[in-house]
Scaffold this motif. Sequence first.
Motif, PDB file in Angstrom:
ATOM      1  N   SER A 373     -39.070 -41.592  -3.402  1.00  0.00           N
ATOM      2  CA  SER A 373     -39.555 -42.813  -3.917  1.00  0.00           C
ATOM      3  C   SER A 373     -39.784 -42.593  -5.523  1.00  0.00           C
ATOM      4  N   GLY A 374     -39.823 -41.408  -5.913  1.00  0.00           N
ATOM      5  CA  GLY A 374     -40.077 -41.320  -7.503  1.00  0.00           C
ATOM      6  C   GLY A 374     -41.365 -40.872  -7.802  1.00  0.00           C
ATOM      7  N   TYR A 375     -42.388 -40.875  -6.732  1.00  0.00           N
ATOM      8  CA  TYR A 375     -43.716 -40.359  -7.171  1.00  0.00           C
ATOM      9  C   TYR A 375     -44.044 -39.037  -6.894  1.00  0.00           C
ATOM     10  N   PHE A 376     -44.240 -38.191  -7.683  1.00  0.00           N
ATOM     11  CA  PHE A 376     -44.418 -36.810  -7.811  1.00  0.00           C
ATOM     12  C   PHE A 376     -45.720 -36.387  -7.793  1.00  0.00           C
ATOM     13  N   ASP A 377     -46.202 -34.938  -7.333  1.00  0.00           N
ATOM     14  CA  ASP A 377     -47.186 -34.439  -7.274  1.00  0.00           C
ATOM     15  C   ASP A 377     -47.314 -33.344  -8.387  1.00  0.00           C
ATOM     16  N   ILE A 378     -47.961 -33.631  -9.486  1.00  0.00           N
ATOM     17  CA  ILE A 378     -47.810 -32.553 -10.517  1.00  0.00           C
ATOM     18  C   ILE A 378     -49.385 -31.984 -10.938  1.00  0.00           C
ATOM     19  N   ARG A 379     -49.475 -30.649 -11.125  1.00  0.00           N
ATOM     20  CA  ARG A 379     -50.603 -30.078 -11.154  1.00  0.00           C
ATOM     21  C   ARG A 379     -50.465 -28.898 -12.270  1.00  0.00           C
ATOM     22  N   ASP A 380     -51.728 -28.318 -12.710  1.00  0.00           N
ATOM     23  CA  ASP A 380     -51.694 -27.052 -13.557  1.00  0.00           C
ATOM     24  C   ASP A 380     -51.531 -25.639 -12.761  1.00  0.00           C
ATOM     25  N   LEU A 381     -51.556 -24.718 -13.423  1.00  0.00           N
ATOM     26  CA  LEU A 381     -51.427 -23.499 -12.724  1.00  0.00           C
ATOM     27  C   LEU A 381     -52.586 -23.031 -12.008  1.00  0.00           C
ATOM     28  N   SER A 382     -53.653 -23.893 -12.120  1.00  0.00           N
ATOM     29  CA  SER A 382     -54.973 -23.560 -11.659  1.00  0.00           C
ATOM     30  C   SER A 382     -54.918 -24.474 -10.150  1.00  0.00           C
ATOM     31  N   GLY A 383     -53.909 -25.284  -9.986  1.00  0.00           N
ATOM     32  CA  GLY A 383     -53.940 -25.846  -8.537  1.00  0.00           C
ATOM     33  C   GLY A 383     -54.687 -27.517  -8.855  1.00  0.00           C
ATOM     34  N   ASN A 384     -55.178 -27.969 -10.189  1.00  0.00           N
ATOM     35  CA  ASN A 384     -55.813 -29.026 -10.347  1.00  0.00           C
ATOM     36  C   ASN A 384     -54.539 -30.107 -10.276  1.00  0.00           C
ATOM     37  N   LYS A 385     -54.925 -31.455  -9.498  1.00  0.00           N
ATOM     38  CA  LYS A 385     -54.132 -32.419  -9.391  1.00  0.00           C
ATOM     39  C   LYS A 385     -54.423 -33.385 -10.617  1.00  0.00           C
ATOM     40  N   VAL A 386     -53.371 -34.137 -10.788  1.00  0.00           N
ATOM     41  CA  VAL A 386     -53.652 -35.195 -11.657  1.00  0.00           C
ATOM     42  C   VAL A 386     -54.272 -36.498 -11.054  1.00  0.00           C
ATOM     43  N   ASN A 387     -55.333 -37.138 -11.268  1.00  0.00           N
ATOM     44  CA  ASN A 387     -55.952 -38.115 -10.591  1.00  0.00           C
ATOM     45  C   ASN A 387     -56.021 -38.111  -8.940  1.00  0.00           C
ATOM     46  N   LYS A 388     -55.836 -37.021  -8.637  1.00  0.00           N
ATOM     47  CA  LYS A 388     -55.795 -36.770  -7.177  1.00  0.00           C
ATOM     48  C   LYS A 388     -54.790 -37.711  -6.591  1.00  0.00           C
ATOM     49  N   GLY A 389     -53.645 -38.142  -6.992  1.00  0.00           N
ATOM     50  CA  GLY A 389     -52.608 -38.775  -6.804  1.00  0.00           C
ATOM     51  C   GLY A 389     -51.381 -38.460  -7.244  1.00  0.00           C
ATOM     52  N   SER A 390     -50.263 -39.417  -6.639  1.00  0.00           N
ATOM     53  CA  SER A 390     -48.933 -38.957  -7.322  1.00  0.00           C
ATOM     54  C   SER A 390     -48.579 -39.760  -8.252  1.00  0.00           C
ATOM     55  N   ILE A 391     -47.672 -39.545  -9.210  1.00  0.00           N
ATOM     56  CA  ILE A 391     -47.468 -40.059 -10.520  1.00  0.00           C
ATOM     57  C   ILE A 391     -46.075 -40.466 -10.486  1.00  0.00           C
ATOM     58  N   SER A 392     -45.553 -41.595 -11.096  1.00  0.00           N
ATOM     59  CA  SER A 392     -44.158 -42.005 -11.177  1.00  0.00           C
ATOM     60  C   SER A 392     -43.404 -41.169 -12.099  1.00  0.00           C
ATOM     61  N   PHE A 393     -41.996 -40.882 -11.700  1.00  0.00           N
ATOM     62  CA  PHE A 393     -41.402 -39.991 -12.565  1.00  0.00           C
ATOM     63  C   PHE A 393     -41.118 -40.512 -13.772  1.00  0.00           C
ATOM     64  N   LYS A 394     -41.359 -41.991 -14.031  1.00  0.00           N
ATOM     65  CA  LYS A 394     -40.852 -42.621 -15.190  1.00  0.00           C
ATOM     66  C   LYS A 394     -42.166 -42.539 -16.368  1.00  0.00           C
ATOM     67  N   LYS A 395     -43.236 -41.979 -16.023  1.00  0.00           N
ATOM     68  CA  LYS A 395     -44.347 -41.659 -16.990  1.00  0.00           C
ATOM     69  C   LYS A 395     -44.126 -39.895 -17.306  1.00  0.00           C
ATOM     70  N   LEU A 396     -43.088 -39.385 -16.773  1.00  0.00           N
ATOM     71  CA  LEU A 396     -43.258 -38.030 -16.974  1.00  0.00           C
ATOM     72  C   LEU A 396     -42.025 -37.651 -18.000  1.00  0.00           C
ATOM     73  N   LYS A 397     -42.403 -36.866 -18.975  1.00  0.00           N
ATOM     74  CA  LYS A 397     -41.347 -36.359 -19.833  1.00  0.00           C
ATOM     75  C   LYS A 397     -40.713 -34.691 -19.523  1.00  0.00           C
ATOM     76  N   LEU A 398     -39.830 -34.434 -19.472  1.00  0.00           N
ATOM     77  CA  LEU A 398     -39.203 -33.092 -18.981  1.00  0.00           C
ATOM     78  C   LEU A 398     -39.208 -32.207 -20.085  1.00  0.00           C
ATOM     79  N   LEU A 399     -40.031 -31.093 -20.253  1.00  0.00           N
ATOM     80  CA  LEU A 399     -40.107 -30.310 -21.303  1.00  0.00           C
ATOM     81  C   LEU A 399     -39.208 -28.983 -21.026  1.00  0.00           C
ATOM     82  N   GLU A 400     -39.411 -28.435 -19.839  1.00  0.00           N
ATOM     83  CA  GLU A 400     -38.532 -27.368 -19.765  1.00  0.00           C
ATOM     84  C   GLU A 400     -37.892 -27.124 -18.210  1.00  0.00           C
ATOM     85  N   ARG A 401     -37.004 -26.603 -17.851  1.00  0.00           N
ATOM     86  CA  ARG A 401     -36.298 -26.565 -16.345  1.00  0.00           C
ATOM     87  C   ARG A 401     -37.246 -25.619 -15.679  1.00  0.00           C
TER      88      ARG A 401
END
Length: 428
Positions: A373-401
């Motif tokens: 659907s385009g909604y992703f689970d993004i976290r930092d390396l401590s395992g903390n989720k963003v807003n405890k939910g999924s984020i649309s890929f349209k709001k993400l900017k790719l920095l590095e593969r």
Amino acid sequence: MVYVLDINGNPLMPTTRYGHVRRLLRDGMAKVVSTSPFTIQLTYESTKITQDINLGVDAGSKIIGLSATTKDKVLYEAQVELRNDIVDLISTRREQRRTRRNRKTRYRAPRFDNRRRAEDYLAPSVKQKVDCHLQVVANIHKILPISKIIAEVASFDMQKIKNPNIKGTEYQQGEQLDFWNVREYVLFRDNHTCQCCKGKRKDDILNVHHLESRKTGGNAPNNLICLCETCHRLLHQGLIKLPSTIKRGITLKDATFMGIMRWQFYNELKKTYKDVSLTYGYITKHTRITNNLPKDHHIDARCISGNPLAKSDGTYYYQKKVRCHNRQIHKFNIIKGGIRKLNQAPYEVKGFRLFDKVLYQGKIYFVFGRRQSGYFDIRDLSGNKVNKGSISFKKLKLLERAKHYLVERRTAIPPRPTEVVVSLPKIL
């Protein structure tokens, strides 16, 4: 720090002259090689004057500490989190192969005893960690001209204390290998008495129960207890619980790993690099306490490097080793109709891959889960989720593969100003 490579890709001394770096990049006299850590490569011939840099390696079974220092300055520090899922993955693969073989082929006698292993064979879980130690050392040599390596691999040899003549693969066999039957040993140890009801149920049939699953704890005696059949059945049905005093005995997995990999890691370093030496944990601890330094993996590595008082800006790189490929084609459980769901996700979803580094609301995260659907689970390396939910890929900017090692810059203590004593090489 900005790490610098010459025109041929050989490492030079790093710099903190950010304005000079910007001008070089703007004028095409340098190009960006990596963003974490930030590394540039010069496109012109330059001088190759370097200083003596010691690399301290605090080897471990879970976390590796790294610190590259000169006499008065910290040039690079990192903590590397190793994988600990190898045993579980191999156990799952073995179960799947066994069930598939039973479903699809006729019975054939096992031929495992016909196999031969090399004398220097290491279990996959141990070999993977040894390889990671060697890889992170090689990665630092790509960005810094390291002149000496000092590695601390263990404080003591646990099994050698018990058996001074132990060697080679005997470390992986354990002290209970020659006991003719582990089950009988556990029954004997527990005096043939149920450790839950203490014989009050008058059940003459005794079972051996795993405190942790076979995948996690294996068949080690400290993971097994004696239960009567009634208590064993009720426990698995969730109708009773074991007394709080029953806990798994102390595990020596980490100490055993260090005993196995100690000389393997050290000998491989000596084959590859010129100046390599070995140190021990009690020396590191004494150095850290004497200099009143906090306990942390990269701080221990700084003490190992021989320059415990080198000035640092309080930042270090936290790295996490992740799985490169998921080769399990189908999920283990079968759904209705005997259908096996695919276990492998598409290589790219909406242009993003698993573990890609992305920017969201000015902060850096990693992609840990993707949906069609385009909604992703993004976290930092401590395992903390963003807003405890999924984020649309349209709001993400790719920095590095995605890479084999996920890198995140962290701050250990408030940074303090340090003098800039290193500069970029001059143009010839």
